[in-house]
Design an enzyme around this catalytic site. Sequence first.
Site, PDB file in Angstrom:
ATOM      1  N   HIS A 169      37.610  38.134  43.572  1.00  0.00           N
ATOM      2  CA  HIS A 169      38.318  37.047  43.581  1.00  0.00           C
ATOM      3  C   HIS A 169      38.331  35.998  44.554  1.00  0.00           C
ATOM      4  O   HIS A 169      38.229  36.334  45.801  1.00  0.00           O
ATOM      5  CB  HIS A 169      39.724  37.499  43.493  1.00  0.00           C
ATOM      6  CG  HIS A 169      39.940  38.345  42.232  1.00  0.00           C
ATOM      7  ND1 HIS A 169      41.185  39.369  42.529  1.00  0.00           N
ATOM      8  CD2 HIS A 169      39.546  38.544  41.163  1.00  0.00           C
ATOM      9  CE1 HIS A 169      41.281  39.930  41.242  1.00  0.00           C
ATOM     10  NE2 HIS A 169      40.183  39.387  40.465  1.00  0.00           N
TER      11      HIS A 169
ATOM     12  N   TYR B 246      46.675  42.680  53.333  1.00  0.00           N
ATOM     13  CA  TYR B 246      46.082  41.143  53.471  1.00  0.00           C
ATOM     14  C   TYR B 246      47.163  40.297  53.857  1.00  0.00           C
ATOM     15  O   TYR B 246      48.159  40.279  53.203  1.00  0.00           O
ATOM     16  CB  TYR B 246      45.173  40.687  52.477  1.00  0.00           C
ATOM     17  CG  TYR B 246      45.519  40.731  51.291  1.00  0.00           C
ATOM     18  CD1 TYR B 246      45.739  39.393  50.671  1.00  0.00           C
ATOM     19  CD2 TYR B 246      45.487  41.864  50.433  1.00  0.00           C
ATOM     20  CE1 TYR B 246      46.094  39.151  49.302  1.00  0.00           C
ATOM     21  CE2 TYR B 246      45.930  41.824  48.930  1.00  0.00           C
ATOM     22  CZ  TYR B 246      46.331  40.330  48.515  1.00  0.00           C
ATOM     23  OH  TYR B 246      46.691  40.288  47.128  1.00  0.00           O
TER      24      TYR B 246
END
Length: 467
Positions: free
Chosen positions: A67, A130
């Site tokens: 992605h 993240y």
Amino acid sequence: MTTELAVETTPIPGLLVVRLPVHGDSRGWFKENWQRAKMTALGLPDFGPVQNNVSYNATKGATRGIHTEPWDKYVAVATGRVFAAWVDMREGNSFGATFWIEIDESVAVFVPRGVGNSYQALEDGTVYSYLVNDHFVPGKAYPALNLADETAGIPWPIPLAEAEISEKDQRNPRLAEVTPMRPRKTLVVGAGGQLGRALLAEFPDADRVDLVAGEGIAALDLTDADAVAAWPWGDYGVVLNAAAYTAVDIAETPDGRATCWAANATAPATLARLAAEHRFTLVHVSSDYVFDGTVELHTETEPYSPLSVYGQSKAAGDIAVGLAPRHYLLRTSWVIGDGGNFVRTMQKLAGNGVAPTVVDDQYGRLTFTSELARAIKHLLDVEAPFGTYNVTGAGAVLSWASYAQQVYELSGRPREDVTPITTAEYVAGKQVAPRPTHSALDLTKIESTGFVPRDALEQLAEYVAAG
């Protein structure tokens, strides 16, 4: 188990591997997963995370990606291990470049905007974390790549046929079908002015705005809160502020003072706030008028000492722009460009046979807008350290009268047609703003970046010849 903190480059520009010190004992381990001061000192971008996401992967073989999002990421694992892979999906020479690495508690990776991110869990119960520097917006689609793309050739430890992959990721296109992500755009504020037009010659693909709309120029009033809120600032990586109020004498009047401060102080402060919020680089142009002119050669570190309303408003704008995390503040003087200015006035007088009187006790160097625009592009291209830089033409420091005499000579008229006078003589009986006596700027700092300013007199000759 402890290692030294280190940052390593990879074949993908801007993708950085961070080696983390891990402190362990019989109870487990501890690490500083994100430590801004230490990591930025080693070269990690100060990317300003605003959201922390955590992905739990129940079983070994869970595979996610590839992605691509329009923000930066800082990825790590809280527990377990992953095989992580990245593909550069940005427009440019590095499109399609790949990198992969196994990530455990001792490894983190900084992923720049436009690089496709993916991973495969190598243990049950893996927790992948993240940080991102923009807020996730549900429903938006961004470029993606098929995990099995032959061009990328990612060597997944667990064959994809045996891995757990979402239906959506299985339908992602091959690299040949992917539209590369374009870099964030450039915006020129004040695009209709002399400097704005020169900047568009250096940045022809830039979006352009001004206070009043024109051909190819949108209207944007930076003092209008609603208009500012509606503008898509997140689309821009660089904003070049060429807008300014320069009617120095009118600025001393009540109406002029308010307009001057709005353009030269309030608007730059708004841009500085937006630069911090949206992480764009702000380029702002200032003036020698922030100084009182008692020093013959001004450096970037000289304290502010403005004499006039105009100078005070520019100094206020400078202070505001200096608060933007990524900024270039260019101080300049005696600007000459495409439009009405001192040189064009002298040319016209010379052509009409007029013998003017011109001030001979104010000293500086001319700055041509083409040179100023070239300096701005240079600083951006070489990624010079952020901060303040003086930019003018190079060469001799002259008075206004000396430049006028030069224009007359270049126009085929006698230099003697220009009569030098003092500032006191010029302002007698007039309501004018005070001017600095000395406007010359020290060019050492910008020259240290590799920029070589052109001689102002050489440029003057070209400018007069071009008419």
